[in-house]
Enzyme design. Structure first.
Site, PDB file in Angstrom:
ATOM      1  N   PRO A   2       0.815  -1.223   0.000  1.00 34.07           N
ATOM      2  CA  PRO A   2       0.000   0.000   0.000  1.00 34.07           C
ATOM      3  C   PRO A   2       0.845   1.269   0.000  1.00 34.07           C
ATOM      4  O   PRO A   2       1.889   1.335   0.659  1.00 34.07           O
ATOM      5  CB  PRO A   2      -0.819  -0.116   1.284  1.00 34.07           C
ATOM      6  CG  PRO A   2      -0.178  -1.179   2.086  1.00 34.07           C
ATOM      7  CD  PRO A   2       0.599  -2.052   1.181  1.00 34.07           C
ATOM      8  N   GLU A   3       0.404   2.243  -0.773  1.00 34.79           N
ATOM      9  CA  GLU A   3       1.074   3.540  -0.838  1.00 34.79           C
ATOM     10  C   GLU A   3       0.108   4.597  -0.318  1.00 34.79           C
ATOM     11  O   GLU A   3      -0.952   4.258   0.212  1.00 34.79           O
ATOM     12  CB  GLU A   3       1.498   3.822  -2.292  1.00 34.79           C
ATOM     13  CG  GLU A   3       2.370   2.701  -2.853  1.00 34.79           C
ATOM     14  CD  GLU A   3       2.825   2.955  -4.285  1.00 34.79           C
ATOM     15  OE1 GLU A   3       2.896   4.115  -4.709  1.00 34.79           O
ATOM     16  OE2 GLU A   3       3.098   1.966  -4.978  1.00 34.79           O
TER      17      GLU A   3
END
Ligand SMILES: [Zn+2]
Length: 298
Positions: A2-3
């Site tokens: 996840p960013e």
């Protein structure tokens, strides 16, 4: 992994569900998830606290806890972590690592198949935030700020954009997307990027992250963001035609990270001024209905 958009999506999901609730008790099922060997103390420290706010800082999910003293719980999801709020009556899953039992009969569960995720319980947020760079969706992230980061460095641009102590929240997907949009090769030395390309890169980072946040990020089917509707333009599209020039998208390795580029649009020798950028992500998934976040299997 996840960013920024996926973590922001998680924060919004949690904010609606746990802000204002108290933690009745907790259970640590995998001790190493709690950083700094604090697992044995964790339950005593968090039980009885109220969750007064949920926020994002770079790729961290932050929670402010108010009890006998103020504490902050930061969670880094790393490769496979996810945070879900479920009724206590639902049985735990094998990969649930930490469970916080809340005052409304539900529990916050940190599920992490690969065990790389970490929770940091700290008394001051600076213990975490001091190491985190500028937020790319904040007013402080101006074109001049990006200029100052790039012009002072000789290294390749992609690893620089991935450096969390410089810019917070960018990861492999959105860096590839931004470099393609600005037509910059990922190995270009930072201080060799012409001014108009730096401006295009700044605009690309802001617009792509904003768009991805509004679409709840990218759903890779890993349970981190179910229903994320951002559809990458270049990332993960090896062998497919470039959406700008139809050349074949190639995968190269930059700083040990798989990297997707259009060899024509992002030629290292190309020095032409950036042309007007079209929104090449438009249209994909337009017909896909949004779905609510939450582990589908439950
Ligand atoms: Zn191209």
């Amino acid at each position: 992994m996840p960013e920024l958009p996926e973590v922001e999506s998680t924060v919004r999901y949690l904010r609606e569900r746990i802000e204002g609730l108290a933690i009745k008790s907790s259970e640590v099922l995998w001790h190493r998830t709690i950083a700094h060997n604090r697992a044995p103390l964790f339950s005593d420290l968090v039980s009885g606290s109220a969750i007064t706010s949920v926020f994002r800082c770079g790729k961290f999910v932050g929670m402010r806890l108010e009890g006998s003293s103020e504490q902050f719980l930061f969670t880094h999801l790393r490769m496979s972590g996810s945070l879900d709020v479920l009724p206590d009556s639902m049985p735990l899953e094998p990969h649930d690592r930490v469970v916080l039992y809340l005052s409304n009969g539900k529990s916050l569960r940190f599920n992490d198949t690969r065990k790389f995720g970490r929770m940091y319980l700290v008394s001051s947020p600076e213990e975490i935030t001091a190491r985190i760079g500028i937020e790319p969706l904040s007013d402080s992230f101006t074109p001049e700020m990006l200029d100052s980061i790039l012009c002072a460095r000789k290294g390749a641009v992609k690893p620089t954009l991935l450096n969390q102590s410089l810019i917070a929240g960018l990861g492999n997907i959105y860096v590839d997307e931004s470099l393609w949009t600005a037509q910059v090769h990922p190995l270009t030395p930072c201080n060799k990027i012409p001014q108009e390309k730096r401006a295009a890169l700044h605009a690309a980072i802001v617009s792509i992250l904003s768009k991805a946040v509004s679409l709840l990020g990218t759903d890779f089917g890993d349970g981190v963001v179910d229903g994320g509707m951002y559809s990458p333009v270049v990332y993960g599209r090896e062998g497919e035609p470039c959406k700008r020039c139809k050349s074949e998208i190639r995968r190269i390795v930059v700083g040990q990270r798989g990297t997707h580029i259009c060899p024509a649009c992002q030629s290292r020798r190309r020095t032409a001024k950036a042309k007007g950028q079209k929104d090449a992500t438009r249209g994909r998934n337009a017909s896909r209905a949004p779905s609510r976040r939450g582990r589908k299997s439950r």
